[in-house]
Design an enzyme around this catalytic site. Sequence first.
Site, short mmCIF file in Angstrom:
data_model
loop_
_atom_site.label_atom_id
_atom_site.label_comp_id
_atom_site.label_asym_id
_atom_site.label_seq_id
_atom_site.Cartn_x
_atom_site.Cartn_y
_atom_site.Cartn_z
N ARG A 103 12.73 -33.74 -10.40
CA ARG A 103 13.26 -34.11 -9.07
C ARG A 103 12.87 -35.56 -8.84
O ARG A 103 11.69 -35.88 -8.71
CB ARG A 103 12.67 -33.20 -7.99
CG ARG A 103 12.90 -33.73 -6.59
CD ARG A 103 12.56 -32.75 -5.51
NE ARG A 103 13.55 -31.69 -5.45
CZ ARG A 103 13.67 -30.81 -4.44
NH1 ARG A 103 12.85 -30.90 -3.41
NH2 ARG A 103 14.58 -29.89 -4.47
N HIS A 130 22.52 -32.15 -6.66
CA HIS A 130 21.58 -31.02 -6.63
C HIS A 130 22.30 -29.82 -7.26
O HIS A 130 22.67 -28.86 -6.56
CB HIS A 130 21.16 -30.75 -5.18
CG HIS A 130 19.91 -29.95 -5.04
ND1 HIS A 130 19.19 -29.46 -6.11
CD2 HIS A 130 19.25 -29.53 -3.92
CE1 HIS A 130 18.14 -28.80 -5.66
NE2 HIS A 130 18.15 -28.81 -4.34
N GLN A 133 21.08 -26.12 -6.81
CA GLN A 133 21.34 -25.61 -5.47
C GLN A 133 22.79 -25.14 -5.35
O GLN A 133 23.06 -24.05 -4.86
CB GLN A 133 21.06 -26.73 -4.44
CG GLN A 133 21.31 -26.30 -3.01
CD GLN A 133 20.29 -25.28 -2.55
OE1 GLN A 133 19.11 -25.53 -2.60
NE2 GLN A 133 20.74 -24.11 -2.12
N ASP A 223 23.41 -29.15 5.93
CA ASP A 223 22.15 -29.62 5.33
C ASP A 223 21.61 -30.69 6.28
O ASP A 223 22.31 -31.16 7.19
CB ASP A 223 22.47 -30.20 3.93
CG ASP A 223 21.23 -30.73 3.20
OD1 ASP A 223 20.10 -30.38 3.59
OD2 ASP A 223 21.41 -31.50 2.23
N CYS A 263 20.96 -25.12 2.63
CA CYS A 263 20.10 -25.16 1.43
C CYS A 263 18.63 -25.16 1.78
O CYS A 263 17.80 -24.87 0.91
CB CYS A 263 20.45 -26.38 0.58
SG CYS A 263 20.22 -27.93 1.45
N ARG A 291 18.16 -19.20 -5.79
CA ARG A 291 17.65 -20.31 -6.61
C ARG A 291 16.86 -19.74 -7.78
O ARG A 291 16.99 -20.17 -8.92
CB ARG A 291 16.75 -21.24 -5.78
CG ARG A 291 17.46 -22.04 -4.71
CD ARG A 291 18.37 -23.09 -5.28
NE ARG A 291 17.68 -23.99 -6.18
CZ ARG A 291 16.94 -25.05 -5.81
NH1 ARG A 291 16.83 -25.36 -4.53
NH2 ARG A 291 16.34 -25.83 -6.71
N1 CP Z 1 16.72 -26.51 -1.21
C1 CP Z 1 15.72 -27.10 -1.88
O1 CP Z 1 15.90 -27.74 -2.92
O2 CP Z 1 14.49 -26.89 -1.31
P1 CP Z 1 13.14 -27.66 -1.70
O3 CP Z 1 13.34 -29.11 -1.34
O4 CP Z 1 12.07 -27.01 -0.88
O5 CP Z 1 12.90 -27.52 -3.17
N1 NVA Z 2 19.92 -33.38 1.05
C1 NVA Z 2 18.56 -32.93 1.06
C2 NVA Z 2 18.41 -31.67 0.30
C3 NVA Z 2 17.04 -31.04 0.37
C4 NVA Z 2 16.93 -29.82 -0.50
C5 NVA Z 2 17.65 -34.00 0.51
O1 NVA Z 2 18.01 -34.64 -0.49
O2 NVA Z 2 16.57 -34.23 1.08
#
Ligand code: CP
Ligand code: NVA
Length: 309
Positions: A103, A130, A133, A223, A263, A291
């Site tokens: 990430r 993502h 997700q 989101d 999400c 997930r």
């Molecule tokens: N939806 C998601 O990716 O959650 P986290 O940021 O908690 O991993």
């Molecule tokens: N769009 C959000 C998703 C979090 C899971 C971010 O990137 O922070």
Amino acid sequence: MKKDFITLADFTGGQLQALIDQTISEKPAYLKKQGPAPHARKTLAMIFEKPSLRTRVSFETAMTQLGGTATYLDQIAIGLGTREPAKDVARVLGRMCDAIMARTFRHDIVEELAQYSDVPVVNGLTDYSHPCQAMADLVTIREHHGELKGKTIVFVGDGNNVARSLSVGCAKLDMKFILSCPPGYELDETFFDALLDEHPQSDCSVIHEPGRAVASADVVYTDTWISMGQEDQRQDRIRTFQAYQVNEALMALAPKHAIVLHCLPAYRGCEISEGVFEKNADAIFDQAENRLHFQRTLLNVLLTRGGIA
Ligand code: CP
Ligand code: NVA
């Protein structure tokens, strides 16, 4: 054969559909704690430049259920790109581990990890996309609506990483995708043009007016208005997105059968109202749980076959 899982654009609709089907068929055995654990002694390295609840726990649990282990590496500890270049981190982890999940802020860092490691690399969220997700979301929609083909996802909010991955998934799986965002917050034009070029039959569009957008929704998706890394734009974004809250008034304009997905993490009072969130909590937490189920299937495929054929 694709060694890595970096963006849904790399796969055919058939490959994505097969992963969704496999996830749904493998899920019941693992819910009964009876699923196979064929990956003893295998290790997943998990790199996190940003915070996480779901991604960390779902990948770690998935590896445990498959018989292996996961190692959490945070940015302060490993200094990806500062203490050591990403291409060296990739080669070290490729020698010690069987797969890498990352990430990151920049999408090209995950691509670089994939280029330099010999083991599969999975995108656990970048500023750009993502994909895990989106796949868990598609599994959830299949479970709630019975099929994907012909269904409409209306994404109300920012044209962000999650929206981008969902739009690609929809284009690949003959679903309709509508983004309802304030002007200026659409998915970039080059991305949208490329998507439509590659999938001329796809039905992806922007409708700025949220009430009009949700009128044909099977799924209303939202989101955060402020993704990780955009904290300095907080005040501006909160002002700009006010008319894009998924609340009771907006849902009154959607078909009765429409479900709301998020999400997570959710910011009640911003992108979603408390009432709409709680009314749809079963679907939203199914989505979070999926997930785990999707990523376990994905890891199993990558660790067994070395990639996706
Ligand atoms: N939806 C998601 O990716 O959650 P986290 O940021 O908690 O991993
Ligand atoms: N769009 C959000 C998703 C979090 C899971 C971010 O990137 O922070």
